[in-house]
Motif scaffolding. Structure first.
Motif, PDB file in Angstrom:
ATOM      1  N   LEU A  77      15.038 100.398  36.750  1.00  0.00           N
ATOM      2  CA  LEU A  77      14.117 100.669  35.646  1.00  0.00           C
ATOM      3  C   LEU A  77      13.405  99.403  35.209  1.00  0.00           C
ATOM      4  O   LEU A  77      12.187  99.407  34.979  1.00  0.00           O
ATOM      5  N   ARG A  78      14.146  98.309  35.118  1.00  0.00           N
ATOM      6  CA  ARG A  78      13.518  97.035  34.760  1.00  0.00           C
ATOM      7  C   ARG A  78      12.518  96.609  35.832  1.00  0.00           C
ATOM      8  O   ARG A  78      11.434  96.091  35.518  1.00  0.00           O
TER       9      ARG A  78
ATOM     10  N   GLU B 213       9.311  98.783  35.660  1.00  0.00           N
ATOM     11  CA  GLU B 213       8.507  98.434  34.485  1.00  0.00           C
ATOM     12  C   GLU B 213       7.684  97.177  34.763  1.00  0.00           C
ATOM     13  O   GLU B 213       6.507  97.099  34.374  1.00  0.00           O
ATOM     14  N   GLU B 214       8.292  96.195  35.413  1.00  0.00           N
ATOM     15  CA  GLU B 214       7.560  94.976  35.782  1.00  0.00           C
ATOM     16  C   GLU B 214       6.464  95.284  36.801  1.00  0.00           C
ATOM     17  O   GLU B 214       5.353  94.732  36.720  1.00  0.00           O
TER      18      GLU B 214
ATOM     19  N   ILE C  34       4.895  98.171  37.216  1.00  0.00           N
ATOM     20  CA  ILE C  34       3.817  98.907  36.537  1.00  0.00           C
ATOM     21  C   ILE C  34       2.917  97.941  35.781  1.00  0.00           C
ATOM     22  O   ILE C  34       1.683  98.074  35.796  1.00  0.00           O
ATOM     23  N   GLN C  35       3.521  96.952  35.123  1.00  0.00           N
ATOM     24  CA  GLN C  35       2.720  95.937  34.429  1.00  0.00           C
ATOM     25  C   GLN C  35       1.841  95.179  35.408  1.00  0.00           C
ATOM     26  O   GLN C  35       0.663  94.908  35.133  1.00  0.00           O
TER      27      GLN C  35
ATOM     28  N   LYS D  21       0.351 104.500  40.516  1.00  0.00           N
ATOM     29  CA  LYS D  21       0.811 104.439  39.131  1.00  0.00           C
ATOM     30  C   LYS D  21       1.362 105.784  38.662  1.00  0.00           C
ATOM     31  O   LYS D  21       2.359 105.839  37.933  1.00  0.00           O
TER      32      LYS D  21
ATOM     33  N   TYR E 164       4.864 106.079  39.950  1.00  0.00           N
ATOM     34  CA  TYR E 164       5.802 105.164  39.301  1.00  0.00           C
ATOM     35  C   TYR E 164       6.081 105.568  37.853  1.00  0.00           C
ATOM     36  O   TYR E 164       7.203 105.376  37.361  1.00  0.00           O
ATOM     37  N   TYR E 165       5.098 106.114  37.166  1.00  0.00           N
ATOM     38  CA  TYR E 165       5.355 106.627  35.818  1.00  0.00           C
ATOM     39  C   TYR E 165       6.330 107.801  35.877  1.00  0.00           C
ATOM     40  O   TYR E 165       7.209 107.943  35.012  1.00  0.00           O
TER      41      TYR E 165
ATOM     42  N   LYS F 207       9.764 106.410  36.568  1.00  0.00           N
ATOM     43  CA  LYS F 207      10.302 105.801  35.346  1.00  0.00           C
ATOM     44  C   LYS F 207      10.882 106.868  34.420  1.00  0.00           C
ATOM     45  O   LYS F 207      11.995 106.706  33.886  1.00  0.00           O
TER      46      LYS F 207
END
Length: 264
Positions: free
Chosen positions: A70-71, A74-75, A77-78, A240, A243-244, A247
């Motif tokens: 998850l971490r 998130e990175e 996706i950023q 994206k 990946y969303y 997540k």
């Protein structure tokens, strides 16, 4: 107890009463059967307890692994948002929404719009669960489904990332080199990544983006580049979206695992 039963059996034999001895024999068999059943029940309880503890251990490992993933996502996706922003900056330039003022900013956008980042789920805890056969002990069907979908490497969405997205990025990279000077991409990557991570080995001041030039008029008039850039935007959107979803699925799995590990 055994001594008492032996004495009782001798007494009944000595009394010569067949009826009483038969009742005793039936009772003795019943006691043996009851003892066996109790022993089997205790063994089953122990096995169930061991299986439950083993499954809880799997859950703890899965939770730790999914939290790590998850971490990571998130990175990623950023990073994708930043890369997509660079692509949109280039689209604004192609639409001539601003004049060229910051050529360094434009060069960075031109290069970074084609960067590739991708997520790959960790599998150790999940593979241990499957290979041990303990996955069959999971009673929560939603958790089983989410785990299977999350670790499925042959899904359509993942094939899009490995296929269309990657091919589009490689196409962008290949064509971008026709519009830039040799070694420009290598120089920027070295200065922005390698020099930051290994400053003792790479000098970020020796050569910079300012030492290279791009014919922006050619870029503006090049329809092929415009098409590739738009394909890249579409590919990023697919990436994206996947990946969303991943997540959200990871958060759902962690919530379920929390309940399983800490039942009220």
């Amino acid at each position: 107890m055994l001594t008492f039963l032996r004495k009782l059996r001798r007494s009944l034999i000595a009394s010569g009463s067949a009826r009483k001895y038969l009742l005793y024999a039936v009772g003795e068999v019943a006691l043996v059967v009851i003892g066996i059943l109790i022993a089997l029940q205790i063994n089953n309880w122990n096995e169930d307890r061991k299986s439950k503890n083993r499954l809880l251990s799997h859950y703890a490992e899965l939770k730790e692994e999914i939290n790590y993933d998850l971490r990571q996502i998130e990175e990623i996706i950023q990073s994708l948002e930043k890369i997509d922003g660079q692509g949109m900056y280039m689209r604004s330039f192609l639409n001539q929404e601003f004049t060229i003022r910051d050529t360094t900013r434009l060069k960075k956008a031109f290069l970074e719009a084609g960067y590739y980042v991708a997520f790959d789920a960790s599998r150790m805890a999940y593979d241990n669960l499957v290979n041990s056969g303990d996955i069959n002990m999971i009673t929560n069907k939603k958790l089983t489904r989410l785990l299977g979908e999350f670790h499925n490497q042959g899904g359509w969405d993942k094939s899009v990332i490995a296929g269309y997205v990657r091919q589009t990025i490689e196409e962008y990279h290949h064509y971008r080199h026709t519009l830039t000077e040799p070694l420009m991409d290598r120089t920027y990557f070295t200065n922005s990544v390698m020099a930051a991570d290994y400053p003792q080995h790479f000098d970020s001041t020796r050569v910079t983006l300012n030492d290279f030039s791009i014919d922006w008029k050619q870029v503006l008039s090049d329809d092929h580049y415009s098409v590739i850039l738009d394909k890249l935007h579409t590919a990023r959107l697919n990436q994206k979206m996947l990946y969303y979803k991943l997540k959200d699925d990871m958060i759902s799995m962690i919530d379920i695992l929390d309940i399983e590990l800490n039942p009220e």
